[in-house]
Design a protein around this motif. Structure first.
Motif, PDB file in Angstrom:
ATOM      1  N   TYR A  98      19.558  78.881  69.169  1.00  0.00           N
ATOM      2  CA  TYR A  98      18.356  78.253  68.657  1.00  0.00           C
ATOM      3  C   TYR A  98      17.338  79.294  68.199  1.00  0.00           C
ATOM      4  O   TYR A  98      16.737  79.168  67.132  1.00  0.00           O
ATOM      5  N   LYS A 102      15.804  79.785  64.479  1.00  0.00           N
ATOM      6  CA  LYS A 102      14.373  79.722  64.183  1.00  0.00           C
ATOM      7  C   LYS A 102      13.896  80.996  63.495  1.00  0.00           C
ATOM      8  O   LYS A 102      13.041  80.963  62.611  1.00  0.00           O
ATOM      9  N   GLU A 105      14.766  80.698  59.901  1.00  0.00           N
ATOM     10  CA  GLU A 105      13.868  79.726  59.255  1.00  0.00           C
ATOM     11  C   GLU A 105      12.488  80.319  59.006  1.00  0.00           C
ATOM     12  O   GLU A 105      11.810  79.981  58.043  1.00  0.00           O
ATOM     13  N   MET A 106      12.068  81.185  59.914  1.00  0.00           N
ATOM     14  CA  MET A 106      10.725  81.753  59.785  1.00  0.00           C
ATOM     15  C   MET A 106      10.696  83.009  58.917  1.00  0.00           C
ATOM     16  O   MET A 106       9.656  83.618  58.765  1.00  0.00           O
ATOM     17  N   CYS A 140      19.018  76.138  55.708  1.00  0.00           N
ATOM     18  CA  CYS A 140      17.603  76.123  55.346  1.00  0.00           C
ATOM     19  C   CYS A 140      17.330  76.782  54.008  1.00  0.00           C
ATOM     20  O   CYS A 140      16.193  77.144  53.707  1.00  0.00           O
ATOM     21  N   THR A 229       9.206  78.951  71.959  1.00  0.00           N
ATOM     22  CA  THR A 229       7.987  78.441  71.339  1.00  0.00           C
ATOM     23  C   THR A 229       7.135  79.612  70.880  1.00  0.00           C
ATOM     24  O   THR A 229       6.596  79.611  69.767  1.00  0.00           O
ATOM     25  N   VAL A 232       8.372  81.142  67.528  1.00  0.00           N
ATOM     26  CA  VAL A 232       8.019  80.402  66.306  1.00  0.00           C
ATOM     27  C   VAL A 232       6.522  80.456  66.063  1.00  0.00           C
ATOM     28  O   VAL A 232       6.072  80.661  64.933  1.00  0.00           O
ATOM     29  N   ALA A 233       5.749  80.293  67.126  1.00  0.00           N
ATOM     30  CA  ALA A 233       4.291  80.306  66.983  1.00  0.00           C
ATOM     31  C   ALA A 233       3.807  81.647  66.445  1.00  0.00           C
ATOM     32  O   ALA A 233       2.992  81.712  65.520  1.00  0.00           O
TER      33      ALA A 233
ATOM     34  N   TYR B  98      12.624  67.891  73.407  1.00  0.00           N
ATOM     35  CA  TYR B  98      12.182  69.231  73.031  1.00  0.00           C
ATOM     36  C   TYR B  98      10.879  69.179  72.246  1.00  0.00           C
ATOM     37  O   TYR B  98       9.955  69.948  72.500  1.00  0.00           O
ATOM     38  N   LEU B 225      11.919  74.174  56.712  1.00  0.00           N
ATOM     39  CA  LEU B 225      11.853  74.242  58.170  1.00  0.00           C
ATOM     40  C   LEU B 225      12.403  72.956  58.751  1.00  0.00           C
ATOM     41  O   LEU B 225      12.110  71.864  58.261  1.00  0.00           O
ATOM     42  N   ARG B 226      13.175  73.077  59.817  1.00  0.00           N
ATOM     43  CA  ARG B 226      13.602  71.886  60.529  1.00  0.00           C
ATOM     44  C   ARG B 226      12.359  71.238  61.128  1.00  0.00           C
ATOM     45  O   ARG B 226      11.338  71.893  61.334  1.00  0.00           O
ATOM     46  N   ASP B 228      11.510  70.279  64.067  1.00  0.00           N
ATOM     47  CA  ASP B 228      10.935  70.840  65.290  1.00  0.00           C
ATOM     48  C   ASP B 228      10.312  72.213  65.060  1.00  0.00           C
ATOM     49  O   ASP B 228       9.314  72.556  65.693  1.00  0.00           O
ATOM     50  N   THR B 229      10.857  72.982  64.133  1.00  0.00           N
ATOM     51  CA  THR B 229      10.251  74.267  63.782  1.00  0.00           C
ATOM     52  C   THR B 229       8.925  74.028  63.081  1.00  0.00           C
ATOM     53  O   THR B 229       7.915  74.683  63.381  1.00  0.00           O
ATOM     54  N   VAL B 232       6.046  73.198  65.563  1.00  0.00           N
ATOM     55  CA  VAL B 232       5.461  74.336  66.284  1.00  0.00           C
ATOM     56  C   VAL B 232       4.710  75.246  65.320  1.00  0.00           C
ATOM     57  O   VAL B 232       3.603  75.702  65.619  1.00  0.00           O
TER      58      VAL B 232
END
Lengths: 246, 246
Positions: A98, A102, A105-106, A140, A229, A232-233, B98, B225-226, B228-229, B232
């Motif tokens: 996961y 992420k 994705e970021m 993505c 978290t 991603v934040a 989640y 972005l998914r 959930d991504t 956040v």
């Protein structure tokens, strides 16, 4: 990228991509396209290799063992490789998958697992992390797949850290101003972000990091964030303020 | 909050909390403390109820059916309830758990499931969402548990939306300036953020939303972005720029 191609399957491949070229996929990808997705001759897919942009392709053979594709046209230019470095204390299996997903994705450019005192796992399956990064890029529509580096200890990371790159650290106590101001002051700098393990850094690790001249602490708010978290934040605020969200 | 209490179990309870008071836990929490965590008389736990701050408590009875606690002292003042409204198209089971957890970590005040055209699930287990929110608050030392509202359709949400609250929408095409500037202009405003389903909003839904006077679109960057991504990431930039990260 035109959204008309949004529903087409996207696959990462190694070979060069150019108009009119033909490409034969390996067993795994052939099985996926022909048997799982049930694509047949004439159907379209999108290919990318991290160098030549995104290409619309058409199946000319739908054999489950070796699908052949013809490259029709380039539908998106190659996006530059991101300079953003992302280091993190790895988590276990699904949570690790996961976190890799992420990170892609970021928009990070380098994914660096870092073994710290309280890291949950020490030995990682590098191939699995790479496969997850590729899959995330495919899903993505990310055209550059970040590099996934072999894990290294925090000590070694610090020893080899290039002086011209700022290392952002999520640390509420050490952070002095608002994250927006702190990050804003880093515009144009090369940056990396290091996310610690669930248990945090040890007192010794933290003291060592805070003392380094290239380390810039930022606060991620008044609440405790789980490691995934926080990742991603932190990446979101970095990308929004000094990255490619602008 | 002093980090010395960081390793103590934290439980959400309903009754008022005041010095010297005694409290008997229900079956589930008693079993958890006495049998799972194996706490015994004299051991300490932290209680909170969303109103009276965080309280250090001591076990005076460790019966697995009804643990009794004595309130020793308040160790943290009550944090104000967050005004941040968070709406999202619900996902399935583990992903939903989640998303709720992340929303709590990111400090939202209201969690509102919104049923849209491409929402994956229509019927939600409200009790499960509430339980997840409470558990997330317990684990992340959040002293205010956000309210979890029953699901409503997007139409109904729009019909009842209060004119004095801005609704931030992640929409790359409609967003005009950098998210930092856009969000910065909302300082002091009441805000909400609406995250769509994995398939996005329908063209009709999107057109309707963009046209509303209280809707402010922001871009969450050039990548897909998914859900959930996106949640956040959006909450992070909101909290960092106009929320409680400062």
């Amino acid at each position: 990228m035109p959204r008309t191609h949004a529903s087409l399957p996207r696959l990462y491949v190694e070979p060069d991509l150019s108009a009119g070229a033909q490409l034969t996929l390996g067993k795994e990808q052939s099985l996926y396209l022909a048997a799982v997705l049930r694509k047949s001759v004439g159907d379209e897919v999108v290919l990318f290799n991290g160098r030549d942009g995104a290409w619309l392709c058409r199946l000319i053979s739908d054999s489950k063992k070796s699908v052949q594709l013809e490259l029709v046209e380039r539908i998106a230019g190659q996006t530059p490789v991101s300079d953003l470095w992302y280091g993190f204390a790895p988590l276990k299996s699904e949570r690790l998958d996961y976190v890799i997903q992420k990170a892609v994705e970021m928009g990070v450019g380098t994914i660096q697992p870092v073994i710290t005192r309280y890291t949950q796992v020490n030995r990682l399956k590098h191939e699995r992390m790479v496969a997850n990064a590729i899959e995330a890029a495919e899903q993505c529509e990310v055209l550059s797949v970040p590099s996934v580096e072999p894990e290294m200890t925090l000590e070694r990371l610090i020893d080899g850290w290039p002086a011209d790159r700022t290392l952002i650290l999520a640390d509420e106590s050490a952070a002095s101003s608002s994250p927006v101001e702190t990050l804003g002051s880093l515009k144009g700098h090369k940056v990396g972000i290091l996310i610690g393990p669930e248990g945090g850094f040890s007192d010794e690790e933290r003291a060592k990091l805070i003392a380094l001249p290239y380390v810039v602490p930022i606060s991620l708010g008044p609440r405790i964030l789980r490691a995934d978290t926080a990742a991603v934040a932190a990446l979101a605020v970095i990308q929004a303020i000094i990255g490619d969200w602008r």
